[in-house]
Design a protein around this motif. Structure first.
Motif, PDB file in Angstrom:
ATOM      1  N   UNK A  32       0.874  -1.328   0.164  1.00 22.93           N
ATOM      2  CA  UNK A  32      -0.140  -0.056   0.112  1.00 22.93           C
ATOM      3  C   UNK A  32       0.742   1.360   0.042  1.00 22.93           C
ATOM      4  N   UNK A  33       2.120   0.983   0.312  1.00 16.11           N
ATOM      5  CA  UNK A  33       3.252   2.356   0.261  1.00 16.11           C
ATOM      6  C   UNK A  33       3.445   2.624  -0.840  1.00 16.11           C
ATOM      7  N   UNK A  34       3.441   1.918  -1.877  1.00  8.21           N
ATOM      8  CA  UNK A  34       3.987   2.166  -3.349  1.00  8.21           C
ATOM      9  C   UNK A  34       2.754   2.033  -4.343  1.00  8.21           C
ATOM     10  N   UNK A  35       2.532   3.153  -4.980  1.00  7.56           N
ATOM     11  CA  UNK A  35       1.303   3.226  -5.749  1.00  7.56           C
ATOM     12  C   UNK A  35       1.396   2.268  -6.922  1.00  7.56           C
ATOM     13  N   UNK A  36       2.907   2.182  -7.420  1.00 12.04           N
ATOM     14  CA  UNK A  36       2.842   1.197  -8.514  1.00 12.04           C
ATOM     15  C   UNK A  36       2.428  -0.185  -8.220  1.00 12.04           C
ATOM     16  N   UNK A  37       2.773  -0.800  -6.941  1.00 13.20           N
ATOM     17  CA  UNK A  37       2.505  -1.799  -6.337  1.00 13.20           C
ATOM     18  C   UNK A  37       1.101  -1.921  -6.024  1.00 13.20           C
ATOM     19  N   UNK A  39      -1.384  -0.344  -7.104  1.00 14.14           N
ATOM     20  CA  UNK A  39      -2.350  -0.139  -8.489  1.00 14.14           C
ATOM     21  C   UNK A  39      -2.202  -1.731  -9.141  1.00 14.14           C
ATOM     22  N   UNK A  40      -1.406  -2.774  -8.641  1.00 13.82           N
ATOM     23  CA  UNK A  40      -1.337  -3.975  -9.370  1.00 13.82           C
ATOM     24  C   UNK A  40      -1.909  -4.970  -8.275  1.00 13.82           C
ATOM     25  N   UNK A  41      -2.249  -4.579  -6.935  1.00 12.61           N
ATOM     26  CA  UNK A  41      -2.669  -5.430  -5.781  1.00 12.61           C
ATOM     27  C   UNK A  41      -3.497  -6.708  -6.145  1.00 12.61           C
TER      28      UNK A  41
END
Length: 111
Positions: A32-37, A39-41
């Motif tokens: 949750x702390x990295x938007x790129x990650x 957004x691919x959750x």
């Protein structure tokens, strides 16, 4: 736009994570702390079966630094092999390095 804490709490609620489950809490904290990650959750974690999506992860094209962060999240969750610390941190900027260290603290309840 949601901040890190809002995204983190959203993932915990969506998963139904037990407050004592530091394994999942560390994973969701990092993701949750990295938007790129974040957004691919849905490519990385199946909320229905409450499990990591290894195959989807391996099929996605992530930069090396993002890939190493995801591997660290998986490692904190279930011992998945990840980059050694020197490799992991050498490719990260200050914010993502801090995020990884904080996720480790969450996992081992050091906060």
């Amino acid at each position: 736009m949601k901040d890190h804490e809002q995204r983190y709490l959203e993932l915990l609620a969506k998963d139904g994570t037990d407050p004592t489950d530091t394994y999942r809490k560390a994973l969701f904290y990092l993701f949750s702390g990295n938007l790129e990650i974040y957004n691919k959750i849905d490519f990385l974690y199946d909320f229905k079966s409450r499990s990591i999506e290894f195959e989807s992860f391996e099929k996605n094209d992530f930069s090396n630094s993002i890939k190493h962060m995801i591997e660290l999240g998986f490692n904190l969750y279930n011992g998945y092999p990840s980059a050694d610390p020197a490799t992991l941190f050498s490719g990260l900027d200050h914010e993502n390095s801090k995020l990884c260290l904080e996720a480790i603290q969450v996992r081992f309840d050091l906060g």
